[in-house]
Motif scaffolding. Structure first.
Motif, PDB file in Angstrom:
ATOM      1  N   PHE A   1       0.883  -1.207   0.140  1.00  0.00           N
ATOM      2  CA  PHE A   1      -0.099   0.008  -0.098  1.00  0.00           C
ATOM      3  C   PHE A   1       0.778   1.107  -0.068  1.00  0.00           C
ATOM      4  CE2 PHE A   1      -2.800  -3.256   1.925  1.00  0.00           C
ATOM      5  CZ  PHE A   1      -3.760  -3.060   1.162  1.00  0.00           C
ATOM      6  N   LEU A   2       2.228   1.025  -0.198  1.00  0.00           N
ATOM      7  CA  LEU A   2       3.123   2.180  -0.070  1.00  0.00           C
ATOM      8  C   LEU A   2       3.619   2.351  -1.537  1.00  0.00           C
ATOM      9  CD1 LEU A   2       4.909   1.135   3.318  1.00  0.00           C
ATOM     10  CD2 LEU A   2       3.099   2.877   3.173  1.00  0.00           C
ATOM     11  N   GLY A   3       3.758   3.656  -1.658  1.00  0.00           N
ATOM     12  CA  GLY A   3       4.457   4.092  -2.959  1.00  0.00           C
ATOM     13  C   GLY A   3       5.957   4.526  -2.681  1.00  0.00           C
TER      14      GLY A   3
ATOM     15  N   ALA B   1       1.530   6.970   0.652  1.00  0.00           N
ATOM     16  CA  ALA B   1       0.656   5.628   1.106  1.00  0.00           C
ATOM     17  C   ALA B   1      -0.737   5.903   0.573  1.00  0.00           C
ATOM     18  CB  ALA B   1       0.812   5.814   2.564  1.00  0.00           C
TER      19      ALA B   1
END
Lengths: 450, 281
Positions: free
Chosen positions: B236-238, B243
């Motif tokens: 779910f993190l970029g 996020a």
């Protein structure tokens, strides 16, 4: 003797247990069948993951004899995970990463040289300046396919209300001086209770102060270096013998000095946001505390999701200087050196990067494609959400000079990040910053260039 | 006398207040996670965040399940963590007994090694470990991961259990021996029941350590269907810390639940076990 027997038994137990434990994996593929090529993607936004998975499924339907397996990776951990996988000979076959992460893997011999594998269509479709971002030592190790300019996201209402501020366009962006003046114009001192129309609003902080700009510079190095390209700043220079050296000339200093002065001299930039990430500044931006926020192009997705009803915003090009350029580190697709079927892997990459597919990936990630054919797609040229502004900037995006330099990550973490943070907060002056970036920095680079 | 009683009451009130403050300190992040998990995106972007969402939604949970294989990853985490916990107590209990009861030079050296081994950073061992597991075909295997978790938690489990064994009076075992019980009978009927709280506490420690572990799982598991929950949470993190905050909070909330439930179910045993371990003879 008894002890030796005990150790021997323990070792035997371990050896005996290994097949049992291996059986737990359940991962054994039927012998004789071709194992799918593993494509590790770093797509993380729902739309982007969906687009990637759909394209993999499409490929598998069209090419049942060359199946590809989608493997989900993650941006925060990709470097460590790939490093270990390469060392252990267990890397994915097709690797999604960012071009500024590739140098060590490329020079370390972990990635395949794609030069002879690339189809002509793909070579011709992506401009030369984009190819440079995935090229190391004259060889192509990554195909750049998505890129993200840094833009100014601005509060449209505040921008319109500031009569002395010209609205910049991609064809006629602000100079850094104009940007500084605009930020001052958009700022408002504390104490006032209302806006220009006399209405009380929330466009201020608790002390009634509004800032022209909020710089989210928790990770200040790439933002500073990439924007410095617009004034001709490179910081990293190649000497005649091919070695890299750091210089911090007048052209390199324009951007850092602007940020520093906005925070410490003009008071037009919020000091508190210097330690924030981009997402952290959005609530203050929505509340009108900051009129503009320099952010990556893809942050528009978060703004669309989170902005309150009726909040009007616009995308402006980043300020430019003499060079009219900006540094980027595009997302890339590479093939592992150990991949047993490199031609097949490249065929998949070429499929993924067909113009229509590149557009799907770009829309999913809210980024710009590197391919010229994809960039012509009407869906990427609409005014809504600033797509047209971003597309117009695509031609100005160039490889960040630092990304091909070995030792850059160490310089970034140990020297540049704390140095720039201290300079921006006003703790040190330009001379001290210069000393650290250049003298300490060149010592770091020297270790990598012996 | 009254003044003394007053001082005691005040001291007790102070203790309760301090305890309440500490509990709040521990609870706040969890409550914030709970609140965030039920907020719609527009409330996440609000400058005036509220504890109770104005328009609570289950959309984040739906998105979490739609976007990532959360249930499968939870099952994988559960298998690895439970396996490591069971194996840890099975292996560590007899070893701890030996270390506690037979104070030889070897036992002292082993205890010292246990303490030192806690100082090794993960990055120091990960590549050799990866190669070692690859040689025995245990990379990309939940069995291999379980084995790693066992080895990783074993020193501390051993240290914990040694304390618990020492807390069991040796006189009880001697009395059992006098009554005619053999070594095995004494261990099973006398020592093991007294050790049970310690064993439960140790198993819980091993379980939680493995449940939360991230780096080994990231590096050792390649197949998507084998990934554990902490690894899936990073999806779910970029880049640069961006996020997908709502679904991330929902997934993180779900990830904390098994530990909380487990604590709630067996907390009495743990408390008893910890107190037993703390007593010196």
């Amino acid at each position: 003797m008894r002890r030796r027997t005990f150790l021997g038994a323990a070792a035997s137990l371990g050896v005996a247990a290994a097949p049992v434990l291996a059986g737990c994996s359940g991962g054994g593929k039927a012998s004789g069948s071709r194992r799918p090529l593993r494509f590790q993607s770093l797509a993380w936004q729902a739309e982007s993951v969906r687009a990637n998975k759909a394209l993999v499924a499409e490929w598998n339907r069209l090419h049942p004899r060359s199946p590809v397996e989608y493997v989900q990776g993650a941006w925060p951990t990709v470097h460590d995970q790939l490093l270990t996988a390469f060392e252990g000979g267990e890397a994915p076959d097709i690797i999604h990463d960012a071009s500024d992460d590739l140098a060590d893997f490329a020079y370390g011999g972990h990635l395949a040289d794609l030069t002879g594998l690339l189809p002509d269509r793909l070579t011709a479709d992506i401009p030369e300046h984009s190819w440079r971002t995935g090229t190391f030592g004259g060889r192509v190790y990554g195909v750049p396919f998505l890129q993200e300019p840094r833009v100014l996201i601005a509060n449209r209402k505040l921008l319109r209300a500031a009569s002395g501020v010209r609205v910049p366009t991609p064809e006629d962006p602000w100079s850094w001086e104009e940007f500084r003046a605009a930020a001052k114009e958009l700022s408002r001192e504390g104490g006032g209770g209302g806006d220009r129309d006399g209405r009380r609003d929330r466009d201020t902080d608790g002390n009634g102060r509004r800032y022209g700009v909020a710089w989210p510079l928790k990770e200040p190095v790439s933002a500073t270096l990439n924007l410095a390209l617009s004034t001709g700043g490179r910081l990293f220079h190649r000497r005649a013998d091919g070695r890299a050296e750091i210089r911090f000339d007048a052209a390199d200093q324009v951007v850092p000095r602007t940020v520093h002065d906005q925070v410490n001299v003009d008071g037009s930039a919020a000091r508190t946001t210097l330690g924030m990430g981009g997402s952290d500044t959005l609530p203050g931006f929505f509340a009108g505390r900051y009129a503009m926020v320099p952010l990556g192009f893809s942050y528009r997705q978060q703004i669309v999701q989170q902005a309150p009803e009726g909040f009007a915003w616009t995308v402006l090009p980043a300020p430019t200087g003499s060079a009219h350029a900006q540094g980027v580190s595009p997302q890339t697709l590479s093939i592992a050196a150990d991949c047993p079927r490199k031609e097949e892997a490249m065929a998949f990459v070429a499929f993924l990067l067909r113009p229509a597919n590149m557009v799907r990936l770009a829309l999913g990630d809210w980024m710009l494609p590197t391919g010229t054919a994809a960039l012509r797609d009407p869906r990427l040229r609409v005014r809504k959400y600033g797509w047209a502004t971003g597309t117009a900037l695509a031609g100005t995006l160039h490889a960040a000079p630092a990304q091909s330099v070995r030792g850059y990550p160490e310089w970034k973490d140990k020297i540049a990040t704390p140095g720039l943070q201290e300079y921006y907060s006003g703790a040190i002056g330009l001379a001290e910053l210069r000393g650290r970036l250049v003298e300490d920095g060149n010592l770091v680079l020297a270790r990598y260039q012996r | 006398m009254t003044a003394r009683r007053g001082r005691t009451a005040a001291a007790r009130a102070g203790q309760y207040l301090a305890l309440l403050g500490y509990l709040l300190f521990l609870l706040l992040p969890f409550l914030w996670l709970l609140s965030t998990a039920f907020k719609p995106p527009r409330e996440l972007g609000s400058i005036d965040p509220t504890w109770i969402p104005h328009e609570p939604t289950l959309a984040n949970f739906r998105a979490t399940f739609d976007e990532q294989p959360l249930l499968r990853s939870a099952a994988n985490s559960l298998a690895a963590a439970a396996g490591a916990a069971v194996l840890a107590v099975v292996v560590a209990t007899p070893m701890a007994y030996v270390l506690a009861r037979f104070r030889t030079r070897m036992a002292r050296a082993a205890t010292g090694w246990v303490v030192v081994s806690q100082a090794f950073p993960l990055v120091l061992v990960i590549i050799p470990l990866f190669l070692l597991l690859k040689a025995v075909h245990l990379v990309d295997s939940l069995g291999g991961l379980t084995l790693v978790y066992l080895v990783w938690s074993l020193p501390f489990a051993l240290w914990m259990l040694t304390g618990y064994v020492r807390a069991v009076p040796a006189e009880l075992e001697e009395a059992a021996a006098v009554d005619g019980a053999g070594r095995v009978r004494t261990l099973v009927s006398v020592t093991a029941p007294l050790l049970m709280p310690g064993i439960v506490a140790t198993a819980l420690f091993a379980f939680i350590t493995a449940w939360n572990e991230f780096f080994f799982a990231l590096v050792l598991l390649k197949s998507p269907e084998k990934q554990t929950m902490p690894v899936v949470l990073t999806h779910f993190l970029g880049a640069e810390g961006v996020a997908d905050l709502g679904p991330l909070a929902a997934a993180a909330l779900l990830a904390t639940l098994p530990g909380l439930v487990l604590f709630a179910v067996i907390q009495r045993r743990i408390t008893g076990g910890m107190l037993a371990g703390a007593v010196k003879h």
